[in-house]
Design a protein around this motif. Structure first.
Motif, mmCIF file in Angstrom:
data_model
loop_
_atom_site.group_PDB
_atom_site.id
_atom_site.type_symbol
_atom_site.label_atom_id
_atom_site.label_comp_id
_atom_site.label_asym_id
_atom_site.label_seq_id
_atom_site.Cartn_x
_atom_site.Cartn_y
_atom_site.Cartn_z
ATOM 1 N N SER A 147 77.027 -8.150 -16.639
ATOM 2 C CA SER A 147 78.455 -8.450 -16.622
ATOM 3 C C SER A 147 79.175 -7.613 -17.668
ATOM 4 C CB SER A 147 78.714 -9.938 -16.889
ATOM 5 O OG SER A 147 78.299 -10.296 -18.205
ATOM 6 N N TRP A 148 80.481 -7.476 -17.500
ATOM 7 C CA TRP A 148 81.338 -6.826 -18.486
ATOM 8 C C TRP A 148 82.162 -7.893 -19.204
ATOM 9 C CZ3 TRP A 148 81.255 -1.856 -20.059
ATOM 10 C CH2 TRP A 148 80.564 -0.935 -19.275
ATOM 11 N N VAL A 149 82.152 -7.848 -20.515
ATOM 12 C CA VAL A 149 82.954 -8.755 -21.339
ATOM 13 C C VAL A 149 84.172 -7.968 -21.811
ATOM 14 C CG1 VAL A 149 82.978 -10.274 -23.333
ATOM 15 C CG2 VAL A 149 80.842 -9.909 -22.073
ATOM 16 N N PRO A 150 85.383 -8.470 -21.569
ATOM 17 C CA PRO A 150 86.572 -7.664 -21.873
ATOM 18 C C PRO A 150 86.769 -7.432 -23.363
ATOM 19 C CG PRO A 150 87.194 -9.881 -21.202
ATOM 20 C CD PRO A 150 85.727 -9.757 -20.938
ATOM 21 N N ALA A 151 87.447 -6.332 -23.679
ATOM 22 C CA ALA A 151 87.803 -6.026 -25.067
ATOM 23 C C ALA A 151 88.600 -7.181 -25.657
ATOM 24 C CB ALA A 151 88.624 -4.738 -25.128
ATOM 25 N N GLY A 152 88.311 -7.504 -26.912
ATOM 26 C CA GLY A 152 89.029 -8.558 -27.605
ATOM 27 C C GLY A 152 88.401 -9.928 -27.488
ATOM 28 N N GLU A 153 87.461 -10.137 -26.551
ATOM 29 C CA GLU A 153 86.794 -11.441 -26.482
ATOM 30 C C GLU A 153 86.057 -11.709 -27.780
ATOM 31 O OE1 GLU A 153 83.944 -14.524 -26.005
ATOM 32 O OE2 GLU A 153 83.394 -12.429 -26.362
ATOM 33 N N LEU A 154 85.459 -10.672 -28.352
ATOM 34 C CA LEU A 154 84.915 -10.703 -29.704
ATOM 35 C C LEU A 154 85.907 -9.960 -30.581
ATOM 36 C CD1 LEU A 154 82.196 -11.857 -30.763
ATOM 37 C CD2 LEU A 154 81.330 -9.517 -30.754
ATOM 38 N N LEU A 155 86.301 -10.568 -31.677
ATOM 39 C CA LEU A 155 87.351 -9.976 -32.514
ATOM 40 C C LEU A 155 87.032 -8.532 -32.869
ATOM 41 C CD1 LEU A 155 88.386 -12.672 -35.163
ATOM 42 C CD2 LEU A 155 89.594 -12.005 -33.066
ATOM 43 N N ALA A 156 88.062 -7.682 -32.778
ATOM 44 C CA ALA A 156 88.004 -6.290 -33.257
ATOM 45 C C ALA A 156 86.981 -5.442 -32.512
ATOM 46 C CB ALA A 156 87.725 -6.250 -34.763
ATOM 47 N N THR A 157 86.582 -5.885 -31.314
ATOM 48 C CA THR A 157 85.512 -5.223 -30.577
ATOM 49 C C THR A 157 85.992 -4.858 -29.179
ATOM 50 O OG1 THR A 157 83.904 -6.551 -31.809
ATOM 51 C CG2 THR A 157 83.090 -5.411 -29.855
ATOM 52 N N GLY A 158 85.620 -3.663 -28.727
ATOM 53 C CA GLY A 158 85.965 -3.216 -27.390
ATOM 54 C C GLY A 158 85.150 -3.915 -26.315
ATOM 55 N N GLU A 159 85.295 -3.446 -25.076
ATOM 56 C CA GLU A 159 84.566 -4.063 -23.976
ATOM 57 C C GLU A 159 83.070 -3.909 -24.193
ATOM 58 O OE1 GLU A 159 85.279 -2.356 -20.173
ATOM 59 O OE2 GLU A 159 84.947 -0.288 -20.826
ATOM 60 N N ARG A 160 82.340 -4.902 -23.702
ATOM 61 C CA ARG A 160 80.885 -4.929 -23.870
ATOM 62 C C ARG A 160 80.213 -5.106 -22.517
ATOM 63 N NH1 ARG A 160 82.660 -9.787 -26.477
ATOM 64 N NH2 ARG A 160 80.541 -10.590 -26.779
ATOM 65 N N PHE A 161 79.100 -4.404 -22.345
ATOM 66 C CA PHE A 161 78.283 -4.561 -21.149
ATOM 67 C C PHE A 161 77.099 -5.451 -21.513
ATOM 68 C CE2 PHE A 161 74.654 -3.097 -18.510
ATOM 69 C CZ PHE A 161 75.137 -3.527 -17.281
ATOM 70 N N ARG A 162 77.002 -6.599 -20.840
ATOM 71 C CA ARG A 162 76.016 -7.615 -21.206
ATOM 72 C C ARG A 162 74.956 -7.734 -20.107
ATOM 73 N NH1 ARG A 162 78.327 -13.291 -23.175
ATOM 74 N NH2 ARG A 162 78.797 -11.996 -24.986
ATOM 75 N N PHE A 163 73.710 -7.958 -20.521
ATOM 76 C CA PHE A 163 72.609 -8.091 -19.570
ATOM 77 C C PHE A 163 71.466 -8.846 -20.232
ATOM 78 C CE2 PHE A 163 72.435 -4.120 -21.853
ATOM 79 C CZ PHE A 163 71.122 -3.966 -22.245
ATOM 80 N N THR A 164 70.578 -9.385 -19.422
ATOM 81 C CA THR A 164 69.412 -10.110 -19.917
ATOM 82 C C THR A 164 68.162 -9.289 -19.640
ATOM 83 O OG1 THR A 164 70.480 -12.247 -19.503
ATOM 84 C CG2 THR A 164 68.089 -12.257 -19.770
ATOM 85 N N VAL A 165 67.365 -9.081 -20.683
ATOM 86 C CA VAL A 165 66.155 -8.269 -20.558
ATOM 87 C C VAL A 165 64.998 -9.155 -20.090
ATOM 88 C CG1 VAL A 165 66.999 -6.666 -22.303
ATOM 89 C CG2 VAL A 165 65.506 -8.554 -23.008
ATOM 90 N N PRO A 166 63.870 -8.568 -19.655
ATOM 91 C CA PRO A 166 62.785 -9.371 -19.071
ATOM 92 C C PRO A 166 62.207 -10.459 -19.968
ATOM 93 C CG PRO A 166 62.549 -7.102 -18.388
ATOM 94 C CD PRO A 166 63.663 -7.121 -19.404
#
Length: 315
Positions: free
Chosen positions: A96-115
């Motif tokens: 999933s993509w987490v939009p910029a600003g969801e975490l303070l002072a941080t741009g968009e993030r690409f989130r995933f779960t590893v094995p």
């Protein structure tokens, strides 16, 4: 050669059972700097020599442990490429993509779960706030360290050690997709190709993350913070004792990574480490191999024997 791709561990989000006792521990005992709080009541902290806004996020929850670990990459273009590569690999889930600003002072993030069940994220942008060593907090005619440091006062968040079941899949993702190198590994002496531990680096450090094979998903063994010397590790032991902080083990030395170390717990039972030393890692360095029959000196070089609580306690 400049570092490219994944640059370093950027942040770790830690679940705590009670927020204010945890803040007191991470700010006043460990000695991180509180930077901000957000509308979700998350607390943001950083090591004194970190330029970026924050590296530790505390969140109150019903269960201790790690929410996710974030990795800073060198550019937005790299972020998009690595996100596509992770998706194409088929090794990760819950992308999933987490939009910029969801975490303070941080741009968009690409989130995933590893094995192994751990949530990871990649990001390219975080506000730079400086380290207060120079003029106006920036690196202009700087002093060696800032005034008014508290507690142990590590310079930075350094790495995490994580427990999970599918070690092979996670190592494959980190090495073949994200470009990490294998600095050290622990294998079975009776089956030399079967890894039970992997110490992975995206930089010149002995490790930026480590995974240990255990029949669990997504478990958190410790978050580690860097000190400047063995003397600072001994000083950390004194501070932990005088503040009556629960010490797990140390001060001692690891065989793996050669680091000097002490482990202790936050009030919620999450394990912390502060360490110094280690060695410089380059991608052409052959991996160091340890076998299970030598786990004692591999983990605790001075005692040369295993500590069962160290291996079995995690959140």
């Amino acid at each position: 050669m400049a570092l490219t791709g994944v640059l370093r561990p950027g942040h770790v989000s830690i679940r705590v059972l009670e927020l204010e006792p945890a803040v007191k521990h991470y700010r006043d005992v460990l000695g991180l700097i509180e930077v901000a709080r957000d509308a979700q009541n998350r607390v943001y902290l950083k090591g004194w020599d970190e330029q970026d806004h924050s590296s530790v996020i505390l969140r109150e929850a019903d269960e201790a442990g790690m929410d996710y670990m974030g990795w800073k990459v060198d550019s937005p273009a790299t972020l998009k490429k690595l996100a596509a590569d992770v998706e194409a690999s088929g090794l990760a889930t819950d992308l999933s993509w987490v939009p910029a600003g969801e975490l303070l002072a941080t741009g968009e993030r690409f989130r995933f779960t590893v094995p192994t069940g751990h949530v990871m994220e990649l990001y390219a942008q975080k506000d730079i706030v400086g380290n207060n060593c120079g003029t106006d907090g920036q690196d202009v005619n700087p002093d060696p360290w800032p005034d008014n440091l508290k507690g142990i006062a590590p310079s930075r968040f350094d790495h995490c050690l994580l427990y999970g079941d599918d070690l092979d899949g996670t190592v494959k993702l980190f090495m073949e997709v994200l470009g990490f190198g294998l600095a050290e590994k622990v294998c079975l002496s009776e089956n030399k190709d079967f890894m039970i531990g992997a110490f992975l680096s995206c930089s010149n450090k002995a490790h930026d993350v480590a995974f240990i094979r255990q029949p669990v998903k997504g478990k958190f063994h410790h978050a580690s913070f860097e000190l400047r010397s063995w003397e600072q590790v001994l000083r950390a032991g004194d501070i932990l004792s005088r503040t009556k902080t629960s010490i797990d083990i140390g001060p001692t030395r690891h065989g793996i990574t050669r680091g000097e170390t002490i482990y202790f717990f936050d009030p919620s039972g999450n394990r912390n480490e502060v360490f110094a030393g280690g060695y410089i890692y380059y991608p052409d360095k052959p991996p160091i191999t340890w076998y299970d029959e030598s786990l004692g000196p591999a983990i605790f070089y001075h005692d040369r024997k295993l500590n069962e609580a160290f291996l079995s306690v995690f959140t």
